[in-house]
Design a protein around this motif. Structure first.
Motif, PDB file in Angstrom:
ATOM      1  N   UNK A 179      -1.089   4.638  10.908  1.00  0.00           N
ATOM      2  CA  UNK A 179      -2.092   4.610   9.844  1.00  0.00           C
ATOM      3  C   UNK A 179      -1.493   4.058   8.556  1.00  0.00           C
ATOM      4  N   UNK A 180      -0.295   4.530   8.237  1.00  0.00           N
ATOM      5  CA  UNK A 180       0.367   4.048   7.027  1.00  0.00           C
ATOM      6  C   UNK A 180       0.678   2.554   7.122  1.00  0.00           C
ATOM      7  N   UNK A 181       1.094   2.120   8.315  1.00  0.00           N
ATOM      8  CA  UNK A 181       1.414   0.710   8.492  1.00  0.00           C
ATOM      9  C   UNK A 181       0.161  -0.144   8.335  1.00  0.00           C
ATOM     10  N   UNK A 182      -0.961   0.322   8.972  1.00  0.00           N
ATOM     11  CA  UNK A 182      -2.216  -0.416   8.852  1.00  0.00           C
ATOM     12  C   UNK A 182      -2.691  -0.471   7.415  1.00  0.00           C
ATOM     13  N   UNK A 183      -2.519   0.673   6.720  1.00  0.00           N
ATOM     14  CA  UNK A 183      -2.931   0.711   5.317  1.00  0.00           C
ATOM     15  C   UNK A 183      -2.091  -0.252   4.485  1.00  0.00           C
ATOM     16  N   UNK A 184      -0.796  -0.315   4.794  1.00  0.00           N
ATOM     17  CA  UNK A 184       0.076  -1.218   4.039  1.00  0.00           C
ATOM     18  C   UNK A 184      -0.232  -2.681   4.324  1.00  0.00           C
TER      19      UNK A 184
ATOM     20  N   UNK B 114      -3.835  -3.983  -0.136  1.00  0.00           N
ATOM     21  CA  UNK B 114      -2.443  -3.556  -0.313  1.00  0.00           C
ATOM     22  C   UNK B 114      -1.508  -4.756  -0.383  1.00  0.00           C
ATOM     23  N   UNK B 115      -1.740  -5.742   0.501  1.00  0.00           N
ATOM     24  CA  UNK B 115      -0.921  -6.958   0.482  1.00  0.00           C
ATOM     25  C   UNK B 115      -1.115  -7.689  -0.833  1.00  0.00           C
TER      26      UNK B 115
ATOM     27  N   UNK C 177      -2.265 -16.247   3.165  1.00  0.00           N
ATOM     28  CA  UNK C 177      -1.462 -15.571   2.146  1.00  0.00           C
ATOM     29  C   UNK C 177      -2.176 -15.629   0.799  1.00  0.00           C
ATOM     30  N   UNK C 178      -1.901 -14.625  -0.029  1.00  0.00           N
ATOM     31  CA  UNK C 178      -2.441 -14.601  -1.386  1.00  0.00           C
ATOM     32  C   UNK C 178      -1.557 -15.442  -2.299  1.00  0.00           C
TER      33      UNK C 178
END
Length: 417
Positions: free
Chosen positions: A54-59, A64-65, A154-155
């Motif tokens: 979950x934390x990885x997906x959120x990151x 987040x990115x 990419x941003x």
């Protein structure tokens, strides 16, 4: 029973021995406890893995990115690591700004600064706006913003400040062609910046490209309403003023022009001179679309604001025309109109016709005076008047005149008898 037990015994063997010695129901409980312990351990491991996933997906979520990228960009600028900051620019930005130019633009102000409270406040597809608090020595904290766009997944930052500076320099040199080219490049780099779009509108206007100026000005106003901008109130006023002038004097779309002038009149802090000019312009546009009552009110309001003699004289004439009192001017306009096929004015044609009639009557031995011809005008509404020439109750000539456009139409004439 032998006590103590003979030979070494392990914890696992002891558990097995106890289970063998226990009654059947006790054996069942022991086995169940062992299975429950195993399941509990597996559940805890799965839960831990779930939290990590979950934390990885959120990151890895777009927001987040984006926040990490923006933090990296601002952090690089703050640390004066301009190489790293430059790497985060979009491809169009890099094409229009070399690394040395980017670095030079960032080093103009050497005062230390910091940022905090970075957050996303507008995320739409491939673009995102972020706000943050900018703190600099000797100045109160202020809210600022950044735009990032997606490029190749990419941003990246669509940096166009160097181009906007070149537009301003070109305007200062009155080089509207260069200003136009630089503004177009700025819009290609950042198509969401109302300032870049506004500069393109202004450059097109000064180059005499009325239709393009109208399109770009409307786009700039639409962007201003949707996105954050560094356009200030005077700049926005300037855009609406360009639109009004283009509609009124180039495209002849007087209804649209009147709308722009109404918007401009609602701007705060206008002086008497500005209000005078706007009311006169809107009054003229309203006359052109037949809103004569509204036009009369505009000229009446302007009379108390306009200070120049030329403006005051113009207002007096405009009010006289619209009130139906300009009958003398209507007659004079009709008299000066070219008579069809004669090469003279209508007044000269009437005089010639009367002389010819008098000569004809003399040849016939008739000596009496000719009937008196009367030139009259009556208002038809707004700036239009009907001018007529009569003699002994008979209409010899009539014409419609528009004192606003100086047009004469529907000329009908009979020869005097």
């Amino acid at each position: 029973h032998t006590f103590p037990p003979r030979g070494p015994i392990t914890m696992a063997a002891a558990a097995k021995a106890a289970a063998a010695a226990a009654p059947p129901q006790t054996q069942f409980l022991t086995r169940s406890f062992r299975w429950f312990s195993t399941l509990l351990c597996l559940a805890l491991i799965a839960a831990g893995l779930g939290i990590l996933v979950q934390r990885w997906l959120k990151s890895m979520a777009p927001e987040a990115v984006l926040l990490r990228t923006a933090t990296r960009y601002l952090g690089a600028l703050k640390a004066r690591d301009f190489v790293d900051a430059y790497e985060l620019l979009s491809s169009p930005a890099k094409e229009n700004c070399m690394r040395d130019e980017f670095q030079a633009a960032q080093t103009r102000s050497g005062e230390p600064w910091g940022f905090s409270g970075l957050r996303v406040f507008l995320l739409e597809g491939d673009a995102a706006f972020l706000r943050y608090t900018l703190s600099a020595t000797g100045r109160p904290p202020e809210e600022d913003y950044l735009l990032f766009v997606k490029e190749g997944g990419k941003w990246v930052r669509p940096y166009a400040w160097n181009l906007l500076n070149k537009v301003e320099d070109a305007f200062d040199r009155r080089d509207t062609d260069m200003a136009y080219l630089m503004a177009k490049a700025a819009v290609r780099v950042d198509g969401r910046d109302p300032m870049a779009q506004g500069y393109l509108c202004e450059a097109a206007y000064y180059r005499g490209l009325a239709e393009e100026a109208e399109k770009e000005c409307r786009a700039a106003v639409a962007l201003f309403k949707k996105y954050p901008s560094r356009l200030n109130t005077p700049s926005l006023y300037h855009l609406y003023a360009i639109l009004g002038d283009v509609y009124k004097n180039s495209l002849k779309r007087h209804g649209d022009a009147a709308e722009q002038y109404t918007t401009l009149l609602n701007f705060p802090g206008l002086g008497a001179g500005d209000r005078c000019e706007l009311l006169l312009a809107r009054g003229e546009s309203r006359v052109s679309v037949g809103e004569h009552d509204g036009a009369a009110k505009d000229f009446s309001s302007a009379q108390g604001l306009c200070a120049k003699d030329a403006e005051r004289s113009y207002i007096v004439r405009a009010r006289r025309i619209l009130s139906g009192q300009a009958v003398r001017e209507a007659v004079q306009l009709a008299q000066a109109h070219p008579a069809r096929g004669s090469g003279t004015t209508i007044l000269e044609w009437r005089d010639s016709a009367r002389r010819a009639l008098a000569a004809k009557l003399r040849r016939q031995g008739r000596r009496g005076p000719l009937p008196v011809e009367r030139w009259e005008a009556k208002p038809l509404g707004g700036p239009r008047y009907l001018v007529s020439v009569t003699a002994d109750g008979e209409t010899l000539l009539s014409a419609e005149v528009d004192l606003w456009t100086s047009a004469v139409s529907r000329v009908r004439a009979l020869e005097a008898r």
